[in-house]
Enzyme design. Structure first.
Site, PDB file in Angstrom:
ATOM      1  N   ARG A  35      18.269 -58.145   0.462  1.00 25.63           N
ATOM      2  CA  ARG A  35      19.126 -57.223  -0.296  1.00 25.63           C
ATOM      3  C   ARG A  35      19.415 -55.943   0.485  1.00 25.63           C
ATOM      4  O   ARG A  35      20.489 -55.351   0.328  1.00 25.63           O
ATOM      5  CB  ARG A  35      18.461 -56.878  -1.628  1.00 25.63           C
ATOM      6  CG  ARG A  35      18.601 -58.000  -2.645  1.00 25.63           C
ATOM      7  CD  ARG A  35      17.944 -57.659  -3.946  1.00 25.63           C
ATOM      8  NE  ARG A  35      18.421 -58.526  -5.014  1.00 25.63           N
ATOM      9  CZ  ARG A  35      17.970 -58.488  -6.261  1.00 25.63           C
ATOM     10  NH1 ARG A  35      17.013 -57.629  -6.587  1.00 25.63           N
ATOM     11  NH2 ARG A  35      18.461 -59.296  -7.174  1.00 25.63           N
ATOM     12  N   GLY A 354      16.273 -65.370  -6.751  1.00 25.73           N
ATOM     13  CA  GLY A 354      15.189 -64.931  -5.859  1.00 25.73           C
ATOM     14  C   GLY A 354      14.406 -66.078  -5.246  1.00 25.73           C
ATOM     15  O   GLY A 354      14.210 -66.124  -4.026  1.00 25.73           O
ATOM     16  N   GLY A 377      20.038 -63.087 -11.861  1.00 24.28           N
ATOM     17  CA  GLY A 377      20.626 -62.983 -13.196  1.00 24.28           C
ATOM     18  C   GLY A 377      22.115 -62.705 -13.153  1.00 24.28           C
ATOM     19  O   GLY A 377      22.889 -63.267 -13.941  1.00 24.28           O
TER      20      GLY A 377
END
Ligand code: 3PG
Ligand code: MG
Length: 396
Positions: A35, A354, A377
């Site tokens: 990320r 993840g 999500g």
């Protein structure tokens, strides 16, 4: 999409919302930096333009007050190394000291603010808090795709205070365009691979995918609830008793809609949730008493791989087994391998969530799939056809 690629940010104070919610080990080392790396193009663009990058994020789920383990100071040195510049840290995200830190910035400087979630106002989407954040800068950039499904102060509400100066970051733009590639006029056959421990949290996405895909492969712990629904014996395998009826109706819906729903046919079982437990194989419908299924078996791998290799569009969210344990990693690894081979043959493959991203990294597949999403999500909600508040806020 109104994004930063065509504008100059020279001399501007640019407030960039990123998703630096990365996993840390007990010594605060970053164990997966995807990320952070994914946000670099936006930050570099601001640096190159000669703007001031003010970076804000959440980390974890603190109880709305300062907690050492959730401080964003843990990522500052790492970000400095990646950017090859000395990144500074502000011990707060609003207030006097943060104002001073910002007024000391020169063009091209980078400052990281403290975890937004140390203020309960962040998750509440409090407009007064959003306004305080907005006062810090001239321009707002949302690059936090992983948090785009949250209507929080820094991801959505804040955009109201930048009616003309709000933009998508380069990552957020790329995430949305990759998802669009998969969903709008996908090349067929289109296959979704859904895994992970539980059906809970994946119900809506499975239902929505039935309208889009040709085949849906189910693996991971959630498969055993489906197996129970068709009357199989699952021993001590993970099961959501309250979802058995739902699993039955999902199987019926797939049939109605003409979607090929593939469940595993065999199972790798263990006497305990432990890499060193006694291991045996069985039909997935006859897991012996005292054993739990922790991975898909070789016949499932062959069957799933055949479908994957025949696909032209592939979406993958959730592992096929407990891949973190060597003895139960084969299913996820072999399915990942099939996704890579399909990609090599011209399929478009998109991996998110993840655990699946961690698996792809662990097995060295990172450069062999078309796109790895930084969203879990957020990706699921997009696939469900929901509007993401972080996206709507910039478009609106
Ligand atoms: C995530 O990792 O899911 C995002 O960073 C959002 O975090 P949250 O689920 O705690 O809102
Ligand atoms: Mg989450």
């Amino acid at each position: 999409m109104k994004n930063i690629s065509n504008i100059s940010l020279s001399g501007k104070k640019v407030l960039i919302r990123v998703d630096f919610n990365v996993p840390l080990d007990e010594y605060f080392n970053i164990t997966d930096d995807s990320r952070i790396r994914a946000a670099l193009p936006t930050i570099k663009k601001v640096i190159q333009d000669g703007g001031k990058s003010i970076i804000m994020s959440h980390l974890g789920r603190p109880r709305n007050e300062f907690e050492e383990r959730f401080s964003l100071k843990h990522i500052v040195k790492y970000l400095s190394d990646l950017l090859n510049t000395s990144v500074r840290f502000s011990g707060d995200c609003i207030g006097e000291n943060t104002n001073t830190d910002i007024s000391n910035m020169k063009n091209g400087d980078v400052l990281v603010l403290e975890n937004l979630r140390f203020y309960p106002e962040e998750e509440l989407g409090d407009p007064a808090f959003a306004k305080q954040l907005a006062k810090l800068a001239d321009v707002y950039v949302n690059d936090a795709f992983g948090t785009a499904h949250r209507a929080h102060a820094s991801t959505a509400i804040i955009a109201d205070y930048f009616p003309n100066e709000k933009y998508f970051g380069l990552l957020l733009r790329k995430e949305i365009s990759s998802l669009k590639t998969a969903l709008e006029k996908p090349k067929r056959p289109f296959t979704a691979i859904i895994g992970g421990a539980k059906i809970t949290g994946k119900i809506d996405v499975i239902t929505s995918l039935f309208d889009i895909v040709d085949s849906l492969i189910v693996g991971g712990g959630m498969a055993y609830t489906f197996v129970k629904a068709i009357g199989g014996n699952i021993g001590n395998s993970l099961v959501e008793e309250d979802k058995v009826e739902l699993a039955k109706s999902l199987i019926a819906t797939a049939k109605e809609k003409g979607v090929q729903l593939l469940l595993p046919t065999d199972s790798i079982n263990a006497s305990a949730f432990n890499n060193d437990a006694t291991i045996q194989n069985s039909e997935i419908t006859s897991v012996p008493a005292g054993f739990m299924g922790l991975d898909i078996g070789p016949r499932s791998i062959t069957q799933f791989s055949r479908v994957i290799l025949n696909s032209k569009t592939i979406i993958w969210n959730g592992p096929m087994g407990v891949f973190e344990m060597e003895n139960f990693s084969n299913g996820t690894k072999k399915i990942g391998d099939a996704v890579c081979r399909a990609t090599e043959n011209g399929a478009f493959s998109l991996v998110g969530g993840g655990d699946s991203v961690a698996a792809v990294t662990q097995f060295g597949f990172t450069d062999k799939v078309s796109y790895i999403s930084t969203g879990g999500g957020a990706m699921l909600e997009y696939l469900e056809g929901k509007e993401l508040p972080g996206v709507v806020a910039i478009q609106g």
